[in-house]
Design a protein around this motif. Structure first.
Motif, short mmCIF file in Angstrom:
data_model
loop_
_atom_site.label_atom_id
_atom_site.label_comp_id
_atom_site.label_asym_id
_atom_site.label_seq_id
_atom_site.Cartn_x
_atom_site.Cartn_y
_atom_site.Cartn_z
N HIS A 1 38.98 39.99 34.77
CA HIS A 1 39.10 39.82 36.23
C HIS A 1 40.43 39.19 36.66
O HIS A 1 40.80 39.31 37.83
CB HIS A 1 37.95 38.95 36.74
N LEU A 2 41.13 38.53 35.74
CA LEU A 2 42.38 37.86 36.09
C LEU A 2 43.48 38.28 35.13
O LEU A 2 43.25 38.41 33.92
CB LEU A 2 42.22 36.34 36.03
N SER A 3 44.68 38.47 35.67
CA SER A 3 45.84 38.74 34.82
C SER A 3 46.42 37.42 34.32
O SER A 3 46.08 36.35 34.83
CB SER A 3 46.90 39.51 35.60
N GLY B 1 38.63 31.01 41.72
CA GLY B 1 39.27 32.30 41.49
C GLY B 1 38.36 33.29 40.78
O GLY B 1 38.44 34.50 41.00
N ALA C 1 49.22 31.16 37.86
CA ALA C 1 49.26 30.71 39.25
C ALA C 1 48.10 29.77 39.57
O ALA C 1 48.27 28.74 40.24
CB ALA C 1 49.25 31.91 40.20
N LEU C 2 46.91 30.10 39.06
CA LEU C 2 45.74 29.27 39.33
C LEU C 2 45.83 27.91 38.66
O LEU C 2 45.25 26.94 39.14
CB LEU C 2 44.46 29.99 38.87
N ASN D 1 50.19 24.98 43.41
CA ASN D 1 49.61 26.09 44.17
C ASN D 1 48.23 25.76 44.73
O ASN D 1 47.61 26.62 45.35
CB ASN D 1 49.50 27.33 43.27
N ASP E 1 49.42 36.39 34.82
CA ASP E 1 50.17 35.80 35.93
C ASP E 1 49.24 35.09 36.90
O ASP E 1 49.57 34.01 37.43
CB ASP E 1 50.96 36.88 36.68
N GLU E 2 48.07 35.67 37.13
CA GLU E 2 47.11 35.03 38.04
C GLU E 2 46.57 33.74 37.43
O GLU E 2 46.37 32.75 38.15
CB GLU E 2 45.96 36.00 38.34
#
Length: 455
Positions: free
Chosen positions: A417-419, A376, A425-426, A431, A421-422
């Protein structure tokens, strides 16, 4: 008194299979000898080589209940082979001079090898049916648990998530390849032997091949293209197939034994009261079928090596290696069928524990999906930098016993670079299952297409 596991009154149905064991018994083998002699007489009478009355009389007496096994044992010990002792008995049982026409133009190994092929064919019929049962049970497990996440493991360490359906679909695909192998090899193996002394059929003159062709029709086996008295690849291939099949069963048993460990607890053999219990530890539930499979597969594997040694035969009729087959084939087939029985029992009643699978996925607080996090971040940071960053955070997560997601959220480089929530999810194993479901569906679709299983 029985002395081997496959004949023992106690162990025979733990490690073996009743039907296959019977196929490799003295009685069945001797009836195969008799069936061959009767078929030869019919074929030769049909071609006018021996009188029809003689063939009729030979067929009348070729029944195993007519054989005196005590006498056969004594004569076999003296001669070194049982076939001639059988021929002597049926010749003497024939009325008139019909016995003089018995075994006309044949040699001992013709009868012995053909009987072995009869036994292999009958055993393969049973093994094929059991393999189909294993395929059906495994297909049901793959279908039912298509989307059940669990930890995939590499070097016994958690690697990335997979699904239990994917794990079962891999086993299913292997079973399907074994099914194809068996279908492919049977025509090569199920070929009778009839060549006379050194394989040239010299004793029958120009009628040799005509008798061979007629005998093929009588036996329901393929006619050989040439004598194979000392060319043992057919028999060795049968054994090697069983080595491959039991190797697959042993891999399945090994996986299940590891999954049944108390600390893992992701699946269990079917529950049967007192099965796998301990004489001193009441809490124990041992992986009994897996134990039998593992032991049987190891024994088959070693016996296959001996069977391959039997290929090293001298000239046109051998001095010893051939007899290795007599020792090893009964145990190879009986143990392989027994291991398959145990596997079918387990697969049909396998207990799957999704709660334990989920707990194990969560045991590392997200480390099992570190690859997902790395991938990611890689588009923004580059793969190497992303790898090193996630590697360091994984070490801290272990040292501090904290979730990987929390440590990621504390890194400005990551948050650029990532929220949140992201990140969540990661770091959710559910997932990151890749194409596990799609691949499982591909195998199941092939099963349906081939009409192998109705489920």
């Amino acid at each position: 008194m029985p002395t081997s596991a496959i004949d023992s009154l106690v162990f025979r149905n733990m490690f073996g299979d009743r039907e296959v064991r019977q196929i490799w018994s003295d009685e069945y083998r001797t009836q195969c000898y008799l069936d061959w002699e009767a078929a030869l007489a019919r074929a030769q009478a049909g071609l006018g080589l021996i009188p029809q009355d003689a063939a009729t009389e030979i067929n009348r007496v070729c029944k195993v209940e007519n054989i005196d096994f005590s006498r056969l044992e004594e004569e076999s010990l003296n001669i070194g082979y049982p076939v001639l002792g059988v021929v002597h008995q049926i010749s003497h049982l024939c009325r008139g001079d019909a016995g003089n026409w018995c075994h006309w133009g044949a040699t001992t190994q013709d009868v012995t090898d053909s009987a072995t092929v009869f036994q292999i064919r009958a055993s393969f019929d049973i093994i094929a049916n059991k393999l189909d049962e294993a395929i059906a049970a495994t297909a049901n497990l793959a279908r039912d648990h298509r989307d059940l996440p669990m930890a995939g493991r590499s070097n016994l360490q958690q690697a990335v998530p997979i699904t239990f359906g994917f794990k079962m679909a891999r086993l299913l695909a292997t079973f399907l390849r074994h099914r194809d192998r068996l279908k492919e090899i049977r025509p090569r193996i199920e070929v009778f032997e009839f060549g006379g002394a050194c394989g040239t059929l010299a004793s029958l003159g120009e009628m040799g091949l005509a008798v061979q062709e007629a005998l093929a029709r009588e036996l329901g086996l393929a006619q050989p293209d040439i004598a194979w008295h000392t060319e043992r690849d057919r028999i060795a291939e049968a054994g090697c197939f069983l080595g491959l099949l039991t190797g697959t069963l042993a891999k399945f048993a090994t996986d299940l034994k590891l999954m049944m460990q108390t600390e893992v607890g992701e699946a269990s053999e079917p529950f049967v009261a007192n099965r796998g219990s301990s004489s001193t530890m009441p809490q124990k539930r041992n992986p009994i079928s897996c134990v039998y499979i593992t032991a049987s597969a190891a024994s088959v594997r070693q016996s296959v090596a001996a069977l391959l040694t039997a290929m090293d035969e001298d000239h046109e009729r051998a001095t010893g290696p051939w007899e290795i087959e007599w020792i090893t084939l009964p145990s190879i087939f009986t143990l392989a069928a027994g291991a398959l029985n145990q596997a079918v029992f387990v697969l049909k009643g396998l207990e799957v524990h999704p709660d334990r699978m989920r707990a194990n996925l969560e045991a590392t607080h997200g480390l099992i999906v570190s690859e997902a996090v790395m991938m990611g971040l890689a588009p923004a940071l580059g793969r190497d930098e992303a790898h090193d960053l996630v590697y360091d955070l994984c070490r801290k997560a272990l040292e501090q016993n904290r979730p990987l997601a929390d440590l990621l959220a504390e890194q400005q480089t990551v948050m650029a670079h990532l929220s949140r929530d992201e990140i969540q999810a990661l770091t959710d194993p559910a997932n990151y299952l890749g194409l596990a479901g799609v691949m499982t569906d591909q195998v199941l679709a092939f099963v349906r297409m081939q009409h192998l299983v109705l489920f």
